[in-house]
Motif scaffolding. Structure first.
Motif, short mmCIF file in Angstrom:
data_model
loop_
_atom_site.label_atom_id
_atom_site.label_comp_id
_atom_site.label_asym_id
_atom_site.label_seq_id
_atom_site.Cartn_x
_atom_site.Cartn_y
_atom_site.Cartn_z
N VAL A 192 38.06 -12.63 63.83
CA VAL A 192 39.22 -13.49 64.11
C VAL A 192 39.75 -14.10 62.81
O VAL A 192 39.01 -14.76 62.06
N ASP A 218 41.50 -10.94 67.26
CA ASP A 218 42.71 -11.77 67.31
C ASP A 218 43.04 -12.37 65.94
O ASP A 218 42.18 -12.97 65.29
N GLY A 245 43.55 -6.70 68.68
CA GLY A 245 43.57 -7.88 69.52
C GLY A 245 44.88 -8.65 69.39
O GLY A 245 45.83 -8.20 68.73
N LYS A 246 44.92 -9.82 69.97
CA LYS A 246 46.13 -10.64 69.99
C LYS A 246 46.55 -11.05 68.57
O LYS A 246 45.72 -11.47 67.76
N SER A 248 47.18 -9.50 65.99
CA SER A 248 46.50 -8.82 64.89
C SER A 248 47.43 -7.81 64.23
O SER A 248 48.50 -7.47 64.75
N GLY A 272 46.16 -6.57 72.62
CA GLY A 272 46.43 -8.00 72.63
C GLY A 272 47.90 -8.26 72.38
O GLY A 272 48.56 -7.54 71.62
#
Length: 432
Positions: A192, A218, A245-246, A248, A272
């Motif tokens: 992350v 993320d 992911g979110k 990214s 994401g």
């Protein structure tokens, strides 16, 4: 040939290839994934020219039990990216060379050899190894060569970025045996908010198989710049499998200088919301033996994501370029922005560019486009440069560099882009 008649040929090829290979010992937690991959290969068989996504590229030399030989070339240039402070990790004919590599300690990053990681009872890489490669969001596309790699690749690196890496990591592949048959498998986890730049350089081996699985969490960012070896008779198939992911970012650029057969497969899943994926490439091919294939699949499975594919190929003296790519927008992936462009510059009538761009969309609030063109050198621009005293060969090189420029712009780091441009310019000069 029908699929029913083709399958026995594919299975027969797999059996011959598997008979020449041995599963690595001491695989630890990777053993289960290797056995699962082996089962997939046995069931799918190895690719055949009549497979849908191999009809433009003959995989015979990639699936043969014995690797074709590749002559060694002397290269008097300095290493690519030599002016950039980086951590160098060296593989010689597919085997890690500790003496030639740098210390693997790097702020913000954990780096291990794959074989070492596999000996640990608990390791984050267990959740990625063979997992992303086996995911098949685009279900009609078999990838047996990637599964073969997952089963048998004994070496590679495992990289986990926990923060912003203090410098890039450079995987350097050296080819010192005319008959080397190498497999490498790399795993990358960007945590992350972390940020990592990975460089790859070198011809690798006479026949080279590489899989890289990349999991970007993320807010993470992964930047990948690759230069595949110059003036080499290598045959290579690579597969990059990424999950985003979110919020990214995944950005990958590949420059290919010659070679006999190169197939680069890239599969990206945007899982994401607000994720961004850019995949780009440029190649320059000279001669009837040159065959370069970019096959890309991007799956949008989240809201407000962006994907961009930019590929340019310069071909002459009978060279062949292939571009196959598909953007799949899953139901619910609204506000998708998907862009795909492939272009070729054919410097003679003997070269060819084969393209198959595709869109498959199951959402209604999207902006997706694709285009593919082929053409010769711009005669007006060439005349303009010659009228101002530029020799025809040099003028052609300048226009070629200009054509490739859009793809090179996908490299965010200006230092890396400039190094690529300088090497490309030098290659063109030597080929006049």
């Amino acid at each position: 040939m029908s699929a029913t008649k083709l399958q026995p040929l594919k299975v027969e090829a797999a059996e011959a290839r598997l008979a020449a290979l041995t599963l690595p010992e001491g695989a630890g937690w990777a053993t289960e994934a290797r056995k699962a991959a082996l089962s997939r290969v046995a069931a799918m068989g190895l690719p055949h020219r009549r497979d849908e996504y191999w009809k433009y590229t003959d995989p015979a030399s990639l699936v043969a039990a014995e690797a074709p030989k590749a002559a060694l070339f002397h290269n008097d240039e300095g290493p690519l990216f030599d002016a950039i402070d980086r951590v160098k990790i060296v593989f010689v004919d597919g085997v890690f060379d500790a003496a030639a590599s740098d210390d693997l300690t790097l702020t913000g990053v954990e780096i291990e050899r794959l074989s070492d990681a596999c000996t640990k009872d608990i390791h984050w890489a267990k959740d990625i190894y063979g997992v992303l490669e086996a995911r098949n969001a685009q279900s009609k596309v078999d990838r047996p060569l990637a599964a073969l790699n997952t089963a048998f690749a004994a070496d590679g690196v495992v990289i986990r970025a926990t923060g912003k890496a203090s410098k890039p990591i450079n995987l350097i592949y050296l080819h010192k045996s005319e008959s080397s048959d190498a497999m490498l498998h790399h795993l990358v986890r960007v945590e992350v908010g972390a940020d990592l730049t990975l460089l790859e350089t070198g011809p690798a081996a006479a026949r080279f198989s590489k899989v890289m699985e990349v999991d970007v969490a993320d807010g993470g960012a992964f930047h990948h710049v690759r230069a595949q070896g110059r003036d080499h008779e290598r045959r290579a198939v690579t597969g990059t499998y990424a999950r985003l992911g979110k919020e990214s970012t995944f950005k990958s650029f590949t420059m290919t200088f010659n070679g006999v057969l190169t197939r680069n497969e890239t599969l990206v899943e945007l899982t994401g919301d607000d994720a961004v994926a850019h995949v780009a490439g440029a190649c320059v091919g000279d001669g009837k033996d040159f065959h370069h294939d970019d096959t890309v699949f991007v799956t949008h499975d989240a809201v407000n994501c962006e994907s961009r594919q930019v590929f340019k190929k310069v071909l002459r003296n009978g060279a062949t370029g292939v571009f196959q790519a598909k953007i799949l927008v899953q139901p619910g992936a609204q506000k998708t922005d998907g862009y795909q462009i492939s272009q070729s510059l054919l410097l003679d009538e003997d070269s060819q560019f084969l393209a198959k761009p595709e869109l498959e969309i199951y959402a209604d609030d999207v902006a997706c486009s694709h285009g593919s063109t082929s053409g010769a050198i711009d005669e007006e621009a060439l005349f303009y440069l010659r009228s101002r005293g530029v020799p025809v060969a040099e003028a052609t090189d300048l226009l070629t560099l200009s054509f490739l420029g859009e793809a090179l712009e996908e490299i965010e780091d200006e230092r890396l882009a400039q190094d690529m441009l300088d090497r490309l310019s030098g290659w063109l000069s030597r080929r006049r």
